[in-house]
Design a protein around this motif. Structure first.
Motif, PDB file in Angstrom:
ATOM      1  N   ALA A 171      24.908 -16.045  -9.295  1.00  0.00           N
ATOM      2  CA  ALA A 171      25.913 -17.071  -9.019  1.00  0.00           C
ATOM      3  C   ALA A 171      27.321 -16.592  -9.337  1.00  0.00           C
ATOM      4  O   ALA A 171      28.293 -17.185  -8.861  1.00  0.00           O
ATOM      5  N   ASP A 172      27.457 -15.546 -10.142  1.00  0.00           N
ATOM      6  CA  ASP A 172      28.767 -14.988 -10.450  1.00  0.00           C
ATOM      7  C   ASP A 172      29.285 -14.248  -9.213  1.00  0.00           C
ATOM      8  O   ASP A 172      28.637 -13.319  -8.731  1.00  0.00           O
ATOM      9  N   PRO A 173      30.434 -14.630  -8.663  1.00  0.00           N
ATOM     10  CA  PRO A 173      30.944 -13.969  -7.450  1.00  0.00           C
ATOM     11  C   PRO A 173      31.082 -12.462  -7.603  1.00  0.00           C
ATOM     12  O   PRO A 173      30.850 -11.718  -6.642  1.00  0.00           O
ATOM     13  N   ALA A 174      31.458 -11.987  -8.793  1.00  0.00           N
ATOM     14  CA  ALA A 174      31.600 -10.543  -8.993  1.00  0.00           C
ATOM     15  C   ALA A 174      30.260  -9.840  -8.814  1.00  0.00           C
ATOM     16  O   ALA A 174      30.167  -8.766  -8.200  1.00  0.00           O
ATOM     17  N   HIS A 175      29.203 -10.442  -9.347  1.00  0.00           N
ATOM     18  CA  HIS A 175      27.880  -9.852  -9.196  1.00  0.00           C
ATOM     19  C   HIS A 175      27.400  -9.941  -7.747  1.00  0.00           C
ATOM     20  O   HIS A 175      26.752  -9.017  -7.239  1.00  0.00           O
ATOM     21  N   ALA A 176      27.700 -11.048  -7.072  1.00  0.00           N
ATOM     22  CA  ALA A 176      27.333 -11.168  -5.661  1.00  0.00           C
ATOM     23  C   ALA A 176      28.039 -10.103  -4.827  1.00  0.00           C
ATOM     24  O   ALA A 176      27.454  -9.520  -3.906  1.00  0.00           O
ATOM     25  N   ASP A 177      29.322  -9.836  -5.150  1.00  0.00           N
ATOM     26  CA  ASP A 177      30.045  -8.778  -4.446  1.00  0.00           C
ATOM     27  C   ASP A 177      29.392  -7.422  -4.677  1.00  0.00           C
ATOM     28  O   ASP A 177      29.283  -6.599  -3.757  1.00  0.00           O
ATOM     29  N   ARG A 178      28.971  -7.202  -5.905  1.00  0.00           N
ATOM     30  CA  ARG A 178      28.331  -5.922  -6.222  1.00  0.00           C
ATOM     31  C   ARG A 178      27.026  -5.750  -5.465  1.00  0.00           C
ATOM     32  O   ARG A 178      26.765  -4.680  -4.895  1.00  0.00           O
ATOM     33  N   VAL A 179      26.208  -6.797  -5.435  1.00  0.00           N
ATOM     34  CA  VAL A 179      24.941  -6.722  -4.710  1.00  0.00           C
ATOM     35  C   VAL A 179      25.192  -6.537  -3.214  1.00  0.00           C
ATOM     36  O   VAL A 179      24.511  -5.736  -2.541  1.00  0.00           O
ATOM     37  N   THR A 180      26.193  -7.244  -2.688  1.00  0.00           N
ATOM     38  CA  THR A 180      26.522  -7.105  -1.267  1.00  0.00           C
ATOM     39  C   THR A 180      26.951  -5.680  -0.952  1.00  0.00           C
ATOM     40  O   THR A 180      26.548  -5.105   0.066  1.00  0.00           O
ATOM     41  N   GLU A 181      27.765  -5.101  -1.815  1.00  0.00           N
ATOM     42  CA  GLU A 181      28.213  -3.726  -1.603  1.00  0.00           C
ATOM     43  C   GLU A 181      27.041  -2.751  -1.641  1.00  0.00           C
ATOM     44  O   GLU A 181      26.949  -1.826  -0.821  1.00  0.00           O
ATOM     45  N   GLU A 182      26.127  -2.957  -2.589  1.00  0.00           N
ATOM     46  CA  GLU A 182      24.963  -2.074  -2.678  1.00  0.00           C
ATOM     47  C   GLU A 182      24.066  -2.221  -1.454  1.00  0.00           C
ATOM     48  O   GLU A 182      23.527  -1.238  -0.932  1.00  0.00           O
ATOM     49  N   LEU A 183      23.899  -3.453  -0.981  1.00  0.00           N
ATOM     50  CA  LEU A 183      23.094  -3.667   0.218  1.00  0.00           C
ATOM     51  C   LEU A 183      23.741  -3.009   1.431  1.00  0.00           C
ATOM     52  O   LEU A 183      23.054  -2.413   2.273  1.00  0.00           O
ATOM     53  N   ALA A 184      25.077  -3.119   1.528  1.00  0.00           N
ATOM     54  CA  ALA A 184      25.780  -2.479   2.648  1.00  0.00           C
ATOM     55  C   ALA A 184      25.634  -0.968   2.585  1.00  0.00           C
ATOM     56  O   ALA A 184      25.419  -0.305   3.611  1.00  0.00           O
ATOM     57  N   THR A 185      25.722  -0.410   1.389  1.00  0.00           N
ATOM     58  CA  THR A 185      25.550   1.043   1.238  1.00  0.00           C
ATOM     59  C   THR A 185      24.138   1.469   1.627  1.00  0.00           C
ATOM     60  O   THR A 185      23.944   2.478   2.325  1.00  0.00           O
ATOM     61  N   ALA A 186      23.154   0.706   1.178  1.00  0.00           N
ATOM     62  CA  ALA A 186      21.764   1.029   1.535  1.00  0.00           C
ATOM     63  C   ALA A 186      21.546   0.912   3.033  1.00  0.00           C
ATOM     64  O   ALA A 186      20.847   1.742   3.636  1.00  0.00           O
ATOM     65  N   LEU A 187      22.147  -0.101   3.650  1.00  0.00           N
ATOM     66  CA  LEU A 187      21.990  -0.281   5.099  1.00  0.00           C
ATOM     67  C   LEU A 187      22.627   0.874   5.856  1.00  0.00           C
ATOM     68  O   LEU A 187      22.043   1.411   6.804  1.00  0.00           O
ATOM     69  N   ARG A 188      23.841   1.261   5.436  1.00  0.00           N
ATOM     70  CA  ARG A 188      24.492   2.401   6.093  1.00  0.00           C
ATOM     71  C   ARG A 188      23.674   3.674   5.919  1.00  0.00           C
ATOM     72  O   ARG A 188      23.534   4.463   6.848  1.00  0.00           O
ATOM     73  N   GLY A 189      23.137   3.874   4.723  1.00  0.00           N
ATOM     74  CA  GLY A 189      22.318   5.062   4.491  1.00  0.00           C
ATOM     75  C   GLY A 189      21.079   5.078   5.355  1.00  0.00           C
ATOM     76  O   GLY A 189      20.704   6.117   5.918  1.00  0.00           O
ATOM     77  N   ALA A 190      20.410   3.921   5.459  1.00  0.00           N
ATOM     78  CA  ALA A 190      19.198   3.854   6.283  1.00  0.00           C
ATOM     79  C   ALA A 190      19.510   4.130   7.750  1.00  0.00           C
ATOM     80  O   ALA A 190      18.773   4.866   8.436  1.00  0.00           O
ATOM     81  N   LEU A 191      20.617   3.562   8.243  1.00  0.00           N
ATOM     82  CA  LEU A 191      20.979   3.787   9.645  1.00  0.00           C
ATOM     83  C   LEU A 191      21.420   5.219   9.885  1.00  0.00           C
ATOM     84  O   LEU A 191      21.263   5.749  10.988  1.00  0.00           O
TER      85      LEU A 191
END
Length: 461
Positions: A171-191
């Motif tokens: 629920a902390d926006p900072a943590h949500a941003d961090r998770v979103t960034e990690e997911l984006a990095t993982a998605l870019r890596g997979a692609l």
């Protein structure tokens, strides 16, 4: 059972098939399938271990010195007793004698853990070197039964409040941003790892197989039936009529030339022009009337044709078969396959662009979803229990299903250790405390011996 080696040491019997046995056949006999594994040192003997070993040696010297001191006391007490220096000498001699017995017994017990006392292959000695593998199995069984059981796992996970803590964190926006960034990095890596040619082939095959396996005629018929019933096709008819009228107006000479070109060669030229002009005017009038008259009979004919065609698509087997053949022909054309395959490139570029842009709709929606999920987890007890139930179930399934593989890590690791090195390592860590057993044995033995001697004297023995 144990086997005796060439040095007189007792070693555990090797299991059949371990590669340790020898064959008495000729030199050219078939060798074993695999050589026996070379024991490996599981850990280096570090400077800290060397310091601990020096501490063990100091404690050994202390315990041995106490034994020698008690022996000296025993000798002097016996001399005093025989010299008639007093009754106290008997008490001291009895205490010293029992202290020596206790010290020797505990020395034997401590030494037997790591090696054969005095190098003698006495049964049930050198326990750690000779029973190393059995100790590994026992340790693995103990861990499996007491740490990797379902009850233990659930008891440890239940009070952790995983759902509430995870929800508050997300629920902390900072943590949500961090998770979103990690997911984006993982998605870019997979692609990036995926090869476009492989994905395009898979996507093209999947779409083609799915399209070929599903009959489209009934669906098209239902859709067309609804379009006709709602009159949605009228706009298409209007557009076609308008375009046809404009084309005829623009290409009138071409129409008349086509009509004149199809006339017989024996007809006069002016007759051909008259006929061509008449045909062109009638055709233009017909198209204009269809365009301008919503109730024109031709429009009704088009409505009836489309309705009948929609019915045939749903019920007429021949029409359905022809539609399926047309579908297959279209799908198998190289141009269509290229379009299907190229769809992946467009989707991939779109996803990568969205993942790179921290203000893209994709990332903003993911971030908002994470915050919403965290808020619900932090406040919704039912959702928390559901998540915790999933986590507990997954943990129990993994642990109970792969318990043998997990515990085999202990047995296999211990089995690969060098016995002598392992014994030295263990002795360096616990040997100092074990020497206190020798010291305590000396002191306790002396006290017990003194008590026994005193009781015996008290009852006149």
């Amino acid at each position: 059972m144990d086997e005796r080696n060439d040095n007189g040491r007792t070693e555990p019997a090797r299991a059949p098939g371990s590669g340790a046995s020898r064959t008495d056949g000729p030199a050219h006999a078939t060798p074993p399938a695999a050589p026996p594994p070379t024991p490996r040192q599981p850990f280096a003997f570090s400077e800290a271990d060397a310091e601990k070993q020096r501490g063990v040696r100091r404690m050994k010297a202390t315990a041995t010195g106490l034994l020698l001191f008690v022996a000296l006391v025993y000798v002097l007490a016996k001399w005093a007793q025989h010299s008639g220096l007093g009754g106290w000498a008997g008490y001291v001699a009895a205490a010293a004698e029992a202290g020596m017995v206790g010290a020797m017994a505990d020395w034997f017990a401590v030494t037997a853990l790591f090696k054969h006392p005095l190098g003698l292959p006495i049964p049930h000695t050198a326990i750690i070197p000779t029973k190393k593998d059995q100790l590994g199995v026992s340790l693995a069984d103990f861990v499996g039964e007491n740490f990797l059981s379902e009850d233990v796992i659930r008891a440890r996970l239940a009070p952790l409040d995983l759902g509430g803590r995870l929800g508050a964190w997300l629920a902390d926006p900072a943590h949500a941003d961090r998770v979103t960034e990690e997911l984006a990095t993982a998605l870019r890596g997979a692609l990036t790892v995926l090869r476009d040619s492989d994905v395009q082939a898979v996507v093209g095959e999947a779409i083609t197989r799915r399209a070929e396996s599903a009959e489209i005629a009934p669906g098209l018929g239902k859709a067309l039936d609804k379009v006709v019933a709602d009159g949605a096709h009228h706009r298409a008819v209007d557009l076609i009529c308008t375009r046809a009228h404009d084309w005829l107006v623009e290409h009138g000479d071409s129409v008349m030339d086509a009509v004149q070109g199809g006339a017989p060669g024996w007809t006069p030229r002016f007759v051909d022009r008259k006929i061509g002009d008449r045909v062109y005017r009638e055709l233009l009038r017909f198209v204009t009337e269809i365009r301008d008259m919503p109730t024109h009979p031709a429009r009704g004919a088009i409505d009836r044709f489309l309705a009948d065609f929609a019915t045939d698509l749903q019920s007429d087997s021949e029409t359905r078969a022809r539609t399926e053949r047309l579908k297959s022909d279209i799908l198998n054309r190289p141009e269509v396959q290229d379009v299907i395959a190229s769809a992946w490139s467009a989707v991939r570029a779109m996803i990568i662009a969205a993942a790179d842009d921290d203000r893209s709709e994709l990332r903003l929606r993911v971030r908002a979803s994470l915050i919403s999920l965290g808020t619900r987890l932090a406040t919704d007890d039912r959702l928390q229990r559901k998540l915790e139930g999933w986590v507990e179930g997954a943990a129990v399934y993994v642990i109970t299903t792969y318990r043998s593989e997990i515990t085999s890590l202990i047995t296999d690791t211990v089995a690969g250790w060098d016995a002598t090195h392992t014994s030295r390592k263990i002795e360096a860590h616990i040997g100092r405390d074990l020497q206190f057993i020798r010291i305590n044995g000396t002191v306790v033995g002396a006290l017990v011996g003194l008590v026994i001697y005193t009781v015996s004297k008290a009852f006149g023995a």
